[in-house]
Design a protein around this motif. Structure first.
Motif, mmCIF file in Angstrom:
data_model
loop_
_atom_site.group_PDB
_atom_site.id
_atom_site.type_symbol
_atom_site.label_atom_id
_atom_site.label_comp_id
_atom_site.label_asym_id
_atom_site.label_seq_id
_atom_site.Cartn_x
_atom_site.Cartn_y
_atom_site.Cartn_z
ATOM 1 N N THR A 1 -17.591 14.249 -13.289
ATOM 2 C CA THR A 1 -17.730 13.704 -14.644
ATOM 3 C C THR A 1 -17.707 14.887 -15.607
ATOM 4 O O THR A 1 -18.076 16.008 -15.230
ATOM 5 N N ALA B 1 -10.347 5.336 -21.583
ATOM 6 C CA ALA B 1 -11.235 6.471 -21.307
ATOM 7 C C ALA B 1 -12.220 6.753 -22.437
ATOM 8 O O ALA B 1 -13.180 7.480 -22.248
ATOM 9 N N ALA B 2 -11.983 6.203 -23.614
ATOM 10 C CA ALA B 2 -12.892 6.403 -24.745
ATOM 11 C C ALA B 2 -12.563 5.336 -25.789
ATOM 12 O O ALA B 2 -11.476 4.748 -25.746
ATOM 13 N N PRO B 3 -13.494 5.107 -26.731
ATOM 14 C CA PRO B 3 -13.212 4.067 -27.732
ATOM 15 C C PRO B 3 -12.087 4.478 -28.684
ATOM 16 O O PRO B 3 -11.980 5.639 -29.053
ATOM 17 N N GLU C 1 -5.562 -1.933 -24.092
ATOM 18 C CA GLU C 1 -6.741 -1.129 -23.719
ATOM 19 C C GLU C 1 -7.110 -1.287 -22.250
ATOM 20 O O GLU C 1 -6.998 -2.372 -21.683
ATOM 21 N N TYR D 1 -10.417 -0.242 -19.700
ATOM 22 C CA TYR D 1 -11.798 0.210 -19.749
ATOM 23 C C TYR D 1 -12.316 0.406 -18.327
ATOM 24 O O TYR D 1 -12.066 -0.423 -17.448
ATOM 25 N N GLY D 2 -12.997 1.490 -18.138
ATOM 26 C CA GLY D 2 -13.592 1.747 -16.831
ATOM 27 C C GLY D 2 -14.233 3.112 -16.846
ATOM 28 O O GLY D 2 -14.450 3.700 -17.904
ATOM 29 N N VAL E 1 -11.355 -4.765 -24.771
ATOM 30 C CA VAL E 1 -10.820 -3.928 -23.684
ATOM 31 C C VAL E 1 -10.183 -4.790 -22.599
ATOM 32 O O VAL E 1 -9.889 -4.324 -21.505
ATOM 33 N N SER F 1 -22.909 0.516 -15.869
ATOM 34 C CA SER F 1 -22.005 1.415 -16.593
ATOM 35 C C SER F 1 -22.702 2.241 -17.663
ATOM 36 O O SER F 1 -22.195 3.272 -18.077
ATOM 37 N N ILE G 1 -16.574 -3.812 -25.964
ATOM 38 C CA ILE G 1 -17.600 -2.773 -25.797
ATOM 39 C C ILE G 1 -18.311 -2.658 -27.140
ATOM 40 O O ILE G 1 -17.660 -2.455 -28.176
HETATM 41 N N1 LIG Z 1 -11.384 1.506 -23.467
HETATM 42 C C1 LIG Z 1 -12.583 2.044 -23.674
HETATM 43 N N2 LIG Z 1 -13.256 1.772 -24.804
HETATM 44 C C2 LIG Z 1 -14.471 2.290 -25.032
HETATM 45 N N3 LIG Z 1 -15.099 3.137 -24.209
HETATM 46 C C3 LIG Z 1 -14.491 3.452 -23.071
HETATM 47 C C4 LIG Z 1 -13.202 2.929 -22.737
HETATM 48 N N4 LIG Z 1 -12.859 3.422 -21.531
HETATM 49 C C5 LIG Z 1 -13.878 4.215 -21.139
HETATM 50 N N5 LIG Z 1 -14.853 4.255 -22.057
HETATM 51 C C6 LIG Z 1 -16.109 5.024 -22.022
HETATM 52 O O1 LIG Z 1 -15.975 6.092 -21.110
HETATM 53 C C7 LIG Z 1 -16.966 5.986 -20.079
HETATM 54 C C8 LIG Z 1 -16.408 6.470 -18.789
HETATM 55 O O2 LIG Z 1 -16.145 7.815 -18.886
HETATM 56 P P1 LIG Z 1 -15.640 8.631 -17.635
HETATM 57 O O3 LIG Z 1 -16.054 7.966 -16.378
HETATM 58 O O4 LIG Z 1 -14.230 8.880 -17.843
HETATM 59 O O5 LIG Z 1 -16.537 9.860 -17.713
HETATM 60 P P2 LIG Z 1 -16.375 11.238 -18.376
HETATM 61 O O6 LIG Z 1 -15.406 11.179 -19.524
HETATM 62 O O7 LIG Z 1 -16.129 12.173 -17.297
HETATM 63 O O8 LIG Z 1 -17.794 11.455 -19.011
HETATM 64 P P3 LIG Z 1 -19.274 11.294 -18.491
HETATM 65 O O9 LIG Z 1 -19.758 12.663 -18.362
HETATM 66 O O10 LIG Z 1 -19.902 10.510 -19.633
HETATM 67 O O11 LIG Z 1 -19.317 10.500 -17.236
HETATM 68 C C9 LIG Z 1 -17.312 4.518 -20.043
HETATM 69 O O12 LIG Z 1 -18.577 4.301 -19.472
HETATM 70 C C10 LIG Z 1 -17.254 4.165 -21.513
HETATM 71 O O13 LIG Z 1 -18.431 4.559 -22.177
#
Ligand SMILES: Nc1ncnc2c1ncn2[C@@H]1O[C@H](COP(=O)(O)OP(=O)(O)OP(=O)(O)O)[C@@H](O)[C@H]1O
Length: 700
Positions: free
Chosen positions: A250, A417-419, A437, A439-440, A461, A513, A527
């Motif tokens: 992460t 991956a982000a909003p 979109e 989401y995951g 999403v 999540s 979300i």
């Molecule tokens: N389409 C989306 N819209 C809004 N938020 C999203 C979307 N897709 C993913 N996210 C956010 O990204 C998170 C997942 O992040 P990811 O697993 O890629 O971890 P990361 O970027 O490595 O960061 P972290 O250190 O927070 O785990 C989700 O829990 C959510 O909060």
């Protein structure tokens, strides 16, 4: 047989009963509630739902029918099937000078086997890491898959990581081998501190220095070329779909990076489910083409570029390392992908660029574009295409825009991956480019929900991938609660972190999540916040920061980033940064304002050209304009506690290189808090009065 044994040896049985009573307590202490430690699991027939051991196995979440019942596969099995079905189709393509080189699926598979034999020759041990640190390339993919075939873990490392962060990861996954792109990345891992490291391979550029156990890519591949297949085949034969093969670290938006253990089944099943659900075409009918440019250490890029594409026999073309500094569009125009995935920042950057180009065009062109965008938005939102207007707008504007972006044959554009903001989604929708979109999270092997052309709601999403399940935990009156996941995409556990795994997976195996969300009546997921970054004020009010931060960015166009502060504090404050130029080579923010920001300053009556002229409230005009924007946001606050009482403009914008942003541009709040500790403390030291000379607003 247990009964027979108990009757014949009652003394052992009594001791057993005693032990049996105390054992669960020890077990709970060791490995967390309800989940046996793996040494015991091994002795028992069924593995548990999760493990935190690298050599552990988990119980697959198979369903009885539909997607969830798909037979589990190892990576090698899935790859072999792809070779059987699509052997002569192009698998990977890249530019060498002016020439485009390609390899087909047959060659790709053989290259992975050779690399796997080389890894074994270099001493790769079972369940040990192969770190990969570099920009997307054929060598990256081959290293990743070869590491898995050879029984190790594929471990992508962010190219923006500091040497310390690289070493932390390498040590955490017991990396035996690290594959680096070039001399710059090599420097980050040349330390004596990595006890498991046996060899380093550099896949681009000539070696600047000779070192024992440092190999060029050609030397490395030579090692395995004539090796016998026996050892590799023996390892492959013992691999099971429920064992770990990949670690995704992460990016640390919520704390120290954790190693997300993904099994063969996590990867192969998710690739199957996504490919089928979004109706990708198989190469035998029409080949899907993707461009690989997003950081491969992130699950989104890995899933799309490597696994889903392999499942359908698609071709992956590699962008240039300076893709995000501007060359991506050239690659896109050459490759003309059929599917394209961008994180929100990529779409936003495209939007900014197109707006600035549009602003410079002639009045007539601008008028046509405005008209066409009106038609585009209306027809796409209502899904009722008024034939005449729509066809004309398509001919005059939409087709040209798509061609300019290299999206002329792309039917599937995704963001995830982000909003992403509604503004950006609407911008592209108005150009007849619906951006769907996803989401995951890493812990769900990437996507959990996806929006589709026939299942699309702006700002949602999307809907669940078949075979997966969603539970909204503890919903409030409006149906908002924590989004929980279930399915074969749910990860195995965090490597060596049983406690953290237990926080993420509840006793029934649901993945929590940390995101807040709700469903509408038609099953679309929205979300609505992130529990993991919720601010809880000293007064006990729960405040999701993102909506307030977005509102400020929207109210004050000059602001590029905003971070709300106030956890365990008496009131809210905000750190702000200003839109500035970015160094093309390093990606670091510079002092010069962007042309757009200079223009905005002019309109407000300021001659500022640099951030340093504005930061810390130095420019009174800008200061007043920002305060006015913040006042407007405060007027819409749902409660007094949600009003921003103080704010400050920082000297430097946030960036990935600076460490304030993660690779998907999500704010790393703990890092920012640490970096600007002094400024934050300053907010709360001062008495808040209307006459306070800084940016304060008195509490209502
Ligand atoms: N389409 C989306 N819209 C809004 N938020 C999203 C979307 N897709 C993913 N996210 C956010 O990204 C998170 C997942 O992040 P990811 O697993 O890629 O971890 P990361 O970027 O490595 O960061 P972290 O250190 O927070 O785990 C989700 O829990 C959510 O909060």
């Amino acid at each position: 047989s247990h009964l027979k044994f108990a009757l014949s040896r009652p003394e052992i049985c009594c001791a057993g009963i005693f032990l049996y009573g105390t054992l669960p307590i020890c077990i709970n202490k060791l490995s967390g509630k309800g989940n046996r430690p793996d040494s015991l699991s091994l002795a028992m027939a069924e593995p548990e739902r999760w493990t935190s051991r690298g050599d552990g196995e988990v119980k697959l979440r198979m369903g009885e029918s539909g997607f969830a019942a798909e037979p589990p596969l190892t990576v090698d099995q899935m790859f072999k099937t792809a070779v059987e079905r699509f052997g002569s189709y192009t698998a990977l393509g890249w530019k060498e000078g002016e020439q485009t080189k390609t390899i087909n699926y047959q060659e790709y598979y053989q290259a992975c086997r050779t690399a796997a034999k080389s890894f074994l020759k270099l001493g790769l041990e079972r369940y040990h890491g192969v770190g990969i640190l570099g920009f997307n390339s054929a060598e990256w993919f081959i290293s990743d898959i070869a590491a898995i075939m050879a029984g190790g873990f594929a471990v992508g490392i962010y190219t923006t990581n500091s040497p310390e962060a690289c070493q932390y990861l390498a040590e955490n996954c017991k990396a035996n081998i690290i594959v680096v792109e070039n001399h710059k990345q090599l420097q980050k891992i040349l330390q004596d501190k990595l006890p498991h490291l046996k060899a380093i391979i550099q896949y681009k550029d000539a070696l600047k220095e000779k070192r024992p156990n440092l190999y060029t890519w050609a030397e490395f591949m030579e090692l395995g070329r004539d090796e016998s297949n026996t050892q590799l085949d023996d390892i492959i034969a013992t691999q099971k779909p429920n064992q770990c093969c990949t670690l995704i670290y992460t990016s640390g938006t919520t704390g120290q990076p954790k190693g997300v253990m993904l099994s063969h089944d996590n990867l192969t099943w998710t690739a199957f489910a996504v490919g089928r659900h979004v109706q990708l075409t198989e190469a035998t009918k029409s080949q899907e083409i993707v461009v690989s440019y997003l950081p491969l250490s992130h699950i989104a890029a890995q899933m799309v570029d490597i696994w889903v594409t392999m499942k359908v026999g698609g071709a992956t073309y590699f962008a240039q390392p300076d893709a995000l500094k501007g060359s991506l569009v050239n690659t896109m125009r050459e490759v003309r992908p059929t599917a394209f995935m961008g994180v929100p920042r990529v779409w936003e950057k495209m939007q900014e660029k197109m707006k600035s180009v549009g602003a410079k065009s002639s009045t007539v062109r601008r008028k046509v574009a405005v008209w066409a965008k009106g038609v585009g938005l209306k027809t796409n939102l209502t899904m009722a295409r008024t034939p005449v207007n729509y066809r004309l707008a398509k001919k005059l504007v939409f087709r040209k825009v798509r061609k300019a972006l290299g999206l002329d044959r792309c039917t599937k554009c995704y963001t995830g991956a982000a909003p992403i903001t509604k503004d950006t989604l609407e911008f592209f929708l108005s150009l007849d480019i619906p951006v769907y979109e996803l989401y995951g999270m890493s812990e769900s092997t990437g996507p959990h929900t996806i929006s589709l052309p026939d299942a699309f709601r702006l700002t949602s999403v999307g809907k669940l991938i078949p075979g997966c399940e969603t539970k909204i935990h503890s919903p409030d009156q409006e149906g908002n609660g924590e989004i929980c996941f279930w399915g074969r995409h749910v990860f195995m556990g965090y490597l060596n972190q049983a406690d953290k795994t237990e926080d993420a997976l509840d006793t029934e195996g649901w993945l929590h999540s940390g995101d807040l969300g709700k469903h509408d009546d038609n099953g679309f997921l929205f979300i609505t916040g992130r529990i993991k970054e919720l601010i809880i004020t000293a007064g006990g009010e729960n405040i999701p920061p993102v909506p307030i931060e977005d509102a400020v960015k929207e109210a004050v166009s000059l602001v590029s980033n905003a971070m709300l502060i106030g956890d365990k504090r008496k009131f809210l404050a905000m750190l702000l940064t200003i839109k500035c130029q970015v160094n093309g080579d390093t990606g670091a923010p510079e002092d010069e304002l962007t042309p757009e920001a200079v223009e905005l300053c002019r309109k407000l009556g300021s001659n500022a050209m640099r951030v340093s002229e504005i930061a810390g409230g130095r420019d009174r005009v800008i200061h007043a304009a920002i305060q006015e924007g913040i006042n407007r946001v405060n007027e819409n606050a749902t409660s007094n506690a949600q009003r921003i009482q103080k704010w400050i403009i920082l000297d430097q914008d946030f960036s990935i290189t600076g460490g304030e942003l993660g690779p998907t541009m999500k704010l790393k709040r703990p890092v920012v808090m640490k970096m600007y500790k002094e400024q934050v403390e300053h907010f709360y030291k001062e008495v808040v009065t209307p006459s306070t000379p800084d940016n304060s607003l008195p509490p209502k």
